[in-house]
Structures are given as structure tokens and as C-alpha cells.
Design a protein around this motif. Structure first.
Motif, PDB file in Angstrom:
ATOM      1  N   ARG A 180     -32.863 -15.480 -26.270  1.00  0.00           N
ATOM      2  CA  ARG A 180     -33.055 -14.362 -27.092  1.00  0.00           C
ATOM      3  C   ARG A 180     -33.970 -14.911 -27.989  1.00  0.00           C
ATOM      4  N   ALA A 181     -33.114 -15.244 -29.324  1.00  0.00           N
ATOM      5  CA  ALA A 181     -33.779 -15.433 -30.483  1.00  0.00           C
ATOM      6  C   ALA A 181     -35.194 -15.236 -30.866  1.00  0.00           C
ATOM      7  N   MET A 182     -35.889 -15.939 -29.986  1.00  0.00           N
ATOM      8  CA  MET A 182     -36.581 -16.541 -29.966  1.00  0.00           C
ATOM      9  C   MET A 182     -37.625 -15.183 -29.333  1.00  0.00           C
ATOM     10  N   ALA A 184     -36.809 -12.117 -28.991  1.00  0.00           N
ATOM     11  CA  ALA A 184     -36.736 -10.869 -30.225  1.00  0.00           C
ATOM     12  C   ALA A 184     -37.451 -10.927 -31.719  1.00  0.00           C
ATOM     13  N   SER A 185     -38.254 -12.391 -31.781  1.00  0.00           N
ATOM     14  CA  SER A 185     -38.848 -12.231 -32.840  1.00  0.00           C
ATOM     15  C   SER A 185     -40.499 -12.797 -32.566  1.00  0.00           C
ATOM     16  N   SER A 186     -40.482 -12.992 -31.733  1.00  0.00           N
ATOM     17  CA  SER A 186     -42.124 -13.177 -30.625  1.00  0.00           C
ATOM     18  C   SER A 186     -41.977 -11.234 -30.657  1.00  0.00           C
ATOM     19  N   ASP A 188     -41.549  -9.186 -32.865  1.00  0.00           N
ATOM     20  CA  ASP A 188     -40.969  -8.595 -34.376  1.00  0.00           C
ATOM     21  C   ASP A 188     -42.628  -8.784 -34.597  1.00  0.00           C
ATOM     22  N   LEU A 189     -43.243  -9.312 -34.737  1.00  0.00           N
ATOM     23  CA  LEU A 189     -44.880  -8.972 -34.523  1.00  0.00           C
ATOM     24  C   LEU A 189     -45.950  -8.599 -33.951  1.00  0.00           C
ATOM     25  N   TYR A 192     -46.853  -3.563 -32.033  1.00  0.00           N
ATOM     26  CA  TYR A 192     -45.598  -3.657 -31.733  1.00  0.00           C
ATOM     27  C   TYR A 192     -45.910  -2.506 -30.522  1.00  0.00           C
TER      28      TYR A 192
END
Length: 340
Positions: A180-182, A184-186, A188-189, A192
Motif C-alpha cells: 500500500r505504501a509503495m 500510494a507513493s507511486s 504521488d509522482l 497526477y
């Protein structure tokens, strides 16, 4: 140090704990919660205790193990107290219940609970259909299960959805933290862009794969599709389609994943399958209801399932020129393969 107390009572167990405190000083003080482990007595009991001992180094606690033995035996309570190096940063009380006493786990646990501290119940293997209505579950603020450890993980996950109550959680959900963290961070780049489609591929009996697809459905407001992997362990691949191209996170070996997205070089990321002790330590960090997990459970019914990921449409073959006699030349076989 391990102390055996055969054919004992909870009063005698408490008395022995007080004596150990007087003899050892403050070695049994400073506990932040009581962790109750409910399991059948057997070889797997020690594995659950070892996981709790490792988690206790981050969360000092009293661990009470309710190990249910043979129901046909005479009613008996055998206890074992573990402190010091055999208990990590906790004190472990193992209650082996036999006969009719095996059904009275809650009444044996209550006298041993630490006063004024939260209670967490953990079923490391087979859990009741409704943990919140179980007698031991009613004593706890948090109830931890593990659908992946049950005989039918997908059916167990459906039971979690049908009988969810605030305070429930499952280690199948905790194993998704890195994914989930990976993901979500992808997102954010730049660019959008809105995700138009989501696909999650994993083992057929992986409840974490179902939960990840449900989480994406809830968060991205798309109907994610869940596919069965032909190889790999646990979750194998996640694909998020956007107008500029797909975000693809692929982990074929259960250890290292590759993140691919338009305009960015491929990146190798650590996605090691998490151990039970790591997941347990994470769950003990919070005692409030997990609303995100509850929302993911509700979205399980919106996830569509298929046999395999949808293949990309192949490019139309180029026009084949005619030979000298006016006949079409034999086309060469294309080396392109459909995306898996």
C-alpha cells in the motif's frame, strides 16, 4: 526460566507470579498490555509464543496462552510460567486446559489480566466465526486473526467481512503495508492522473490479494479485478492504468519487486514477504479501530475475479507485399507476445 505448575489453579499461578516479582525485582513490571493467544495445544503453540516474545521487545506485555487440549480428558489445568530469556521482554503464562475446562478459557484468563491495561486477543491459526462475540474476544479491545493460516483462507476472509466489529483486524491486512505504501507513493509522482482501471494478481488462496484489490476499489473508486497467478507466492503483480500509461508493480519471487511507470526508469524495491512476528508487532502499535481495514472489507463484494490478467490487444499485421507472380508473400511470424 521456565516453571511448570501441573494440576494447578489460577490463584496458585498468581501467587507464583508475585513470588517471582519479589525474587527478581522489577523484571515483571512495566507492562503496557495483556496479549491473550488462543490456540489448540500442539507443536504450533511454541511458534506463536516465539512470535509474541519477539513482538514484546517493542511492546512489553504479559502474554497469556490459552492452549486447549484433549476434550475427552478429565478437567485439568496445567500451567507454565516463562520469564527472563525464555520470555523476551514479557512474562508468558501458558494455560493448558483439558476436558470441560477447555471451554472455559475466558474464566481462566480473567484472574490473570493485568489491571488497568488494554487487552489484545490473538488467534494465530483457527479463529471463531465472530471474534467479537467469542468470550475471550469480549474481554479485548483489539482482536487479531489470520485468515491465511486457516484451512480455507478465502472463506475465512468472507467470514471476517460478514462478522466485522470495530477492533477486529487480520494479519492478511497487515501484510499489505509495504504494498500500500509503495502504490500510494507511486501515485504521488507526476503526472497526477486518475486511475481508470486496476488489476491485482496473486495466488488463488491469498486473502491479502483479495484485500489489496478491495482497498484499491475503495480508495480509487474503480472496480478492481482480481486474477489468479500461475507462478509466484502471495501477491505477484498490481497494475494501475492511467491515460499516460500503466503503473506496474511486479514481484515474481516474493522478495524484490520492480516498479514501472511512464517517464520513470524501472526501480527495484524491497517487498519481502513479512513474517508473523513483524505483522503482530505492527498491530500492537494501535488499539483503536482500523477504519481503512473496515472499508476494504466492505469493498470485497465489488471486486471482480477472473482466471488471468487481461491481455493487451496485438498490433494489426502490416500489409504483406505481393511477389513477382502477384501472390501474397508468406508473412513472417511475429515475435511479439501478449502481455501476461
Amino acid at each position: 526460566m521456565i516453571i511448570d505448575l501441573p494440576s494447578t489453579t489460577t490463584s496458585q499461578i498468581n501467587s507464583r507470579l508475585v513470588r517471582l516479582r519479589d525474587e527478581g525485582g522489577a523484571t515483571t513490571l512495566g507492562r503496557v498490555l495483556t496479549l491473550v493467544i488462543v490456540t489448540e495445544d500442539g507443536q504450533r503453540t511454541d511458534a506463536a509464543i516465539d512470535a509474541a516474545n519477539d513482538a514484546s521487545r517493542e511492546h512489553p506485555c504479559r502474554v497469556i496462552v490459552v492452549a486447549r487440549g484433549a476434550r475427552q480428558a478429565a478437567p485439568r489445568l496445567d500451567a507454565q510460567i516463562r520469564v527472563g530469556g525464555d520470555a523476551g521482554a514479557s512474562e508468558v503464562v501458558v494455560l493448558r486446559l483439558y476436558g470441560e475446562l477447555a471451554k472455559e478459557g475466558a474464566s481462566c484468563v480473567m484472574p490473570l489480566l493485568l489491571p488497568d491495561t488494554p487487552v489484545v486477543a490473538w488467534w494465530p491459526f483457527d479463529a471463531p466465526i465472530s471474534p467479537s462475540k467469542d468470550p475471550i474476544g469480549q474481554l479485548a479491545q483489539r482482536r487479531i486473526t489470520d485468515a491465511a493460516a486457516e484451512k480455507n483462507p478465502i472463506k475465512a476472509l468472507e467470514a471476517r467481512r460478514a462478522h466485522y466489529a470495530p477492533g477486529d483486524t487480520d494479519l492478511a491486512w497487515t501484510r499489505l503495508t509495504l504494498w500500500r505504501a509503495m502504490l500510494a507513493s507511486s501515485l504521488d509522482l507526476p503526472p497526477y492522473e486518475k486511475v481508470s482501471d486496476a488489476e491485482v494478481t496473486g495466488e488463488a488462496d491469498s486473502p491479502s490479494t483479495d484485500l489489496l484489490a478491495a482497498w484499491l476499489t475503495d480508495r480509487l473508486k474503480v472496480s478492481a479485478r482480481r486474477y489468479k497467478a500461475t507462478s509466484g507466492e502471495g501477491i505477484v503483480q498490481v497494475r494501475l492504468d492511467r491515460a499516460s500509461g500503466a503503473v506496474d508493480l511486479h514481484r515474481p519471487d516474493g522478495k524484490v519487486g520492480t516498479l514501472s511507470q511512464p517517464g520513470q526508469p524501472d526501480r527495484r524495491v524491497a517487498l519481502q514477504r513479512r513474517s508473523v512476528r513483524d505483522c503482530l508487532a505492527e498491530e500492537l502499535r494501535r488499539l483503536d479501530p482500523d477504519e481503512v481495514y473496515a472499508a476494504a472489507l466492505k469493498s470485497l463484494s465489488k471486486v471482480s475475479k477472473g482466471r488471468g490478467p487481461s491481455a493487451k490487444p496485438e498490433e494489426a499485421p502490416a500489409e504483406v507485399p505481393a511477389d513477382a507472380n502477384g501472390k501474397a508473400a508468406t508473412p513472417r511470424k511475429s515475435k511479439a507476445k501478449a502481455s501476461s
